[in-house]
Design an enzyme around this catalytic site. Structure first.
Site, PDB file in Angstrom:
ATOM      1  N   GLY A   1     -24.781   1.535  41.286  1.00 19.12           N
ATOM      2  CA  GLY A   1     -25.765   1.236  42.328  1.00 19.12           C
ATOM      3  C   GLY A   1     -25.495   2.011  43.599  1.00 19.12           C
ATOM      4  O   GLY A   1     -25.752   1.516  44.695  1.00 19.12           O
TER       5      GLY A   1
ATOM      6  N   VAL B   1     -27.140  -1.103  34.641  1.00 20.50           N
ATOM      7  CA  VAL B   1     -25.855  -1.731  34.295  1.00 20.50           C
ATOM      8  C   VAL B   1     -26.027  -2.993  33.442  1.00 20.50           C
ATOM      9  O   VAL B   1     -25.058  -3.467  32.850  1.00 20.50           O
ATOM     10  CB  VAL B   1     -25.007  -2.074  35.545  1.00 20.50           C
ATOM     11  CG1 VAL B   1     -24.600  -0.809  36.297  1.00 20.50           C
ATOM     12  CG2 VAL B   1     -25.715  -3.077  36.458  1.00 20.50           C
TER      13      VAL B   1
ATOM     14  N   ASN C   1     -21.021  -2.326  41.961  1.00 18.21           N
ATOM     15  CA  ASN C   1     -21.761  -2.631  43.188  1.00 18.21           C
ATOM     16  C   ASN C   1     -23.255  -2.859  42.953  1.00 18.21           C
ATOM     17  O   ASN C   1     -23.916  -3.474  43.789  1.00 18.21           O
ATOM     18  CB  ASN C   1     -21.531  -1.448  44.158  1.00 18.21           C
ATOM     19  CG  ASN C   1     -22.524  -1.400  45.271  1.00 18.21           C
ATOM     20  OD1 ASN C   1     -22.405  -2.154  46.246  1.00 18.21           O
ATOM     21  ND2 ASN C   1     -23.547  -0.555  45.155  1.00 18.21           N
TER      22      ASN C   1
ATOM     23  N   SER D   1     -20.244 -11.670  47.270  1.00 17.27           N
ATOM     24  CA  SER D   1     -21.038 -11.896  48.480  1.00 17.27           C
ATOM     25  C   SER D   1     -20.574 -13.213  49.089  1.00 17.27           C
ATOM     26  O   SER D   1     -20.016 -14.067  48.388  1.00 17.27           O
ATOM     27  CB  SER D   1     -22.520 -12.003  48.108  1.00 17.27           C
ATOM     28  OG  SER D   1     -23.262 -12.574  49.171  1.00 17.27           O
TER      29      SER D   1
ATOM     30  N   TYR E   1     -28.689 -15.889  42.520  1.00 17.44           N
ATOM     31  CA  TYR E   1     -27.857 -14.890  43.207  1.00 17.44           C
ATOM     32  C   TYR E   1     -26.472 -15.479  43.493  1.00 17.44           C
ATOM     33  O   TYR E   1     -25.446 -14.850  43.222  1.00 17.44           O
ATOM     34  CB  TYR E   1     -28.548 -14.466  44.511  1.00 17.44           C
ATOM     35  CG  TYR E   1     -27.887 -13.324  45.249  1.00 17.44           C
ATOM     36  CD1 TYR E   1     -28.117 -12.001  44.875  1.00 17.44           C
ATOM     37  CD2 TYR E   1     -27.041 -13.557  46.333  1.00 17.44           C
ATOM     38  CE1 TYR E   1     -27.530 -10.946  45.567  1.00 17.44           C
ATOM     39  CE2 TYR E   1     -26.446 -12.512  47.024  1.00 17.44           C
ATOM     40  CZ  TYR E   1     -26.694 -11.202  46.640  1.00 17.44           C
ATOM     41  OH  TYR E   1     -26.103 -10.158  47.315  1.00 17.44           O
TER      42      TYR E   1
ATOM     43  N   ALA F   1     -24.977 -18.032  42.030  1.00 21.29           N
ATOM     44  CA  ALA F   1     -24.263 -18.296  40.773  1.00 21.29           C
ATOM     45  C   ALA F   1     -23.698 -16.995  40.206  1.00 21.29           C
ATOM     46  O   ALA F   1     -22.551 -16.944  39.750  1.00 21.29           O
ATOM     47  CB  ALA F   1     -25.199 -18.954  39.763  1.00 21.29           C
TER      48      ALA F   1
ATOM     49  N   LYS G   1     -22.958 -14.243  41.856  1.00 24.28           N
ATOM     50  CA  LYS G   1     -21.884 -13.726  42.707  1.00 24.28           C
ATOM     51  C   LYS G   1     -20.612 -14.571  42.556  1.00 24.28           C
ATOM     52  O   LYS G   1     -19.498 -14.036  42.554  1.00 24.28           O
ATOM     53  CB  LYS G   1     -22.333 -13.670  44.168  1.00 24.28           C
ATOM     54  CG  LYS G   1     -23.398 -12.610  44.445  1.00 24.28           C
ATOM     55  CD  LYS G   1     -22.931 -11.222  44.047  1.00 24.28           C
ATOM     56  CE  LYS G   1     -23.810 -10.110  44.581  1.00 24.28           C
ATOM     57  NZ  LYS G   1     -23.426  -8.785  44.050  1.00 24.28           N
TER      58      LYS G   1
ATOM     59  N   ILE H   1     -25.394  -7.485  55.697  1.00 25.72           N
ATOM     60  CA  ILE H   1     -25.219  -6.077  56.077  1.00 25.72           C
ATOM     61  C   ILE H   1     -26.590  -5.405  56.099  1.00 25.72           C
ATOM     62  O   ILE H   1     -27.428  -5.680  55.225  1.00 25.72           O
ATOM     63  CB  ILE H   1     -24.318  -5.337  55.053  1.00 25.72           C
ATOM     64  CG1 ILE H   1     -23.050  -6.145  54.700  1.00 25.72           C
ATOM     65  CG2 ILE H   1     -23.973  -3.934  55.552  1.00 25.72           C
ATOM     66  CD1 ILE H   1     -22.056  -6.342  55.797  1.00 25.72           C
TER      67      ILE H   1
END
Ligand SMILES: NC(=O)c1ccc[n+]([C@@H]2O[C@H](COP(=O)([O-])OP(=O)(O)OC[C@H]3O[C@@H](n4cnc5c(N)ncnc54)[C@H](O)[C@@H]3O)[C@@H](O)[C@H]2O)c1
Length: 274
Positions: free
Chosen positions: A14, A60, A86, A168, A181, A183, A185, A214
């Site tokens: 990524g 991926v 990533n 994250s 998201y 779960a 991470k 970010i």
């Protein structure tokens, strides 16, 4: 300082944009040769050109494509020193999701400021489809596993290497309205600790990054909620891509030779414990 990654071969998934692209730039400055992966071929090629590396377009979450990608790295370079998992996404271009993420926190804060109670609800989990849940787990958690599995086939042979997985603060502190998201991470952080123990005898380190908010394309859709996020961040701002890229350089380098199974969380103080 330069040369912190001198002579190392790094694959960053990524890396066609955002955090991955900035890591590619900093890794190259520090002496690494970079293989840039991305789902988007043009983006991967553009960054590869910038860092004098090579590009491999692959999703991926496709285990066969991942196996092919690592076979190509092995054929062309015969080694792999650094693997950064990533690749990821948050909203996948879903305008309804983006709208709710912007509007609901604003309404909730207004209701709270007016003396409460909060009567606007996120209600995201009940509207999450199987397809969107599975895609999130597929790209983040399954994709990270597929890349670790194939990368380790090369690193095990060398008895050396450094793997960095992208978590994250959503996987440490959690975050309302993004169950899949969070779960995925959190799963990545568990995978990181397990692999770290498994491969330590081979001299391979496995660590994770857990960034706060970010400024990248990923966070661009949540600008309306930005003041609240900044207000909840002791440093009062979103991070920039270098806030993560330099942490990645450290973890990938031999400076971190006693560091494994850890989650480093540059987040401006948003979340202080793990
Ligand atoms: N930006 C943030 O605030 C933030 C915070 C914490 C964690 N992260 C994580 O950092 C990583 C990078 O995020 P970013 O902010 O740079 O996002 P970004 O959108 O700027 O870049 C992500 C890149 O990943 C690529 N990608 C997406 N799905 C892919 C797949 N299946 N296979 C290969 N490539 C794929 C995209 O094409 C894109 O180029 C993600 O895992 C994200 O979850 C970001």
């Amino acid at each position: 300082m330069t040369g912190r990654l001198a002579g190392k071969l790094a694959l960053i998934t990524g890396a066609g944009a955002g955090l991955g692209a900035q890591m590619a730039r900093r890794f190259q400055e520090e002496g690494a040769l970079i293989v840039v992966n991305d789902l988007r071929k043009d983006a991967a090629e553009a960054v590869a050109k910038e860092v004098a590396g090579s590009a491999i377009a692959a999703d991926v979450s496709d285990s066969a494509a991942v196996a092919d990608m690592f076979a190509q790295v092995d054929r062309e370079h015969g080694r792999l020193d650094i693997l950064v998992n990533n690749a990821g996404f948050a909203f996948d271009g879903d305008p309804e999701l983006e709208k709710r993420f912007n509007e609901i926190p604003v309404k909730q804060m207004a209701e709270l400021a007016a003396g409460g109670p909060i009567q606007t609800h996120l209600d995201m989990a009940v509207t999450t489809s199987d397809e969107s849940w599975l895609r999130m787990i597929d790209v983040h958690l399954n994709g990270t596993f597929y890349c670790c599995r194939e990368g380790l086939k090369i690193m095990n042979r060398q008895n050396s290497g450094s793997i960095l997985n992208m978590g994250s603060i959503m996987g440490t502190a959690g975050g309302g309205g993004s169950a899949a998201y969070c779960a995925a991470k959190a799963g990545i952080l568990g995978l990181t600790r397990s692999l770290a123990r498994e491969v330590v005898t081979r001299g391979i380190r496995v660590n994770a990054l857990a960034p706060g908010f970010i400024d990248t394309d990923l966070t661009a859709p949540i600008q309306a909620a930005r003041p609240f996020i900044e207000g909840a961040t002791p440093m009062g701002r979103f991070g920039d891509t270098d806030d993560i890229a330099w942490a990645a350089v450290y973890l990938a380098s031999d400076e971190a030779k006693f560091v494994t199974g850890q989650t480093l969380s540059p987040n401006g103080g948003y979340h202080m414990s793990q």
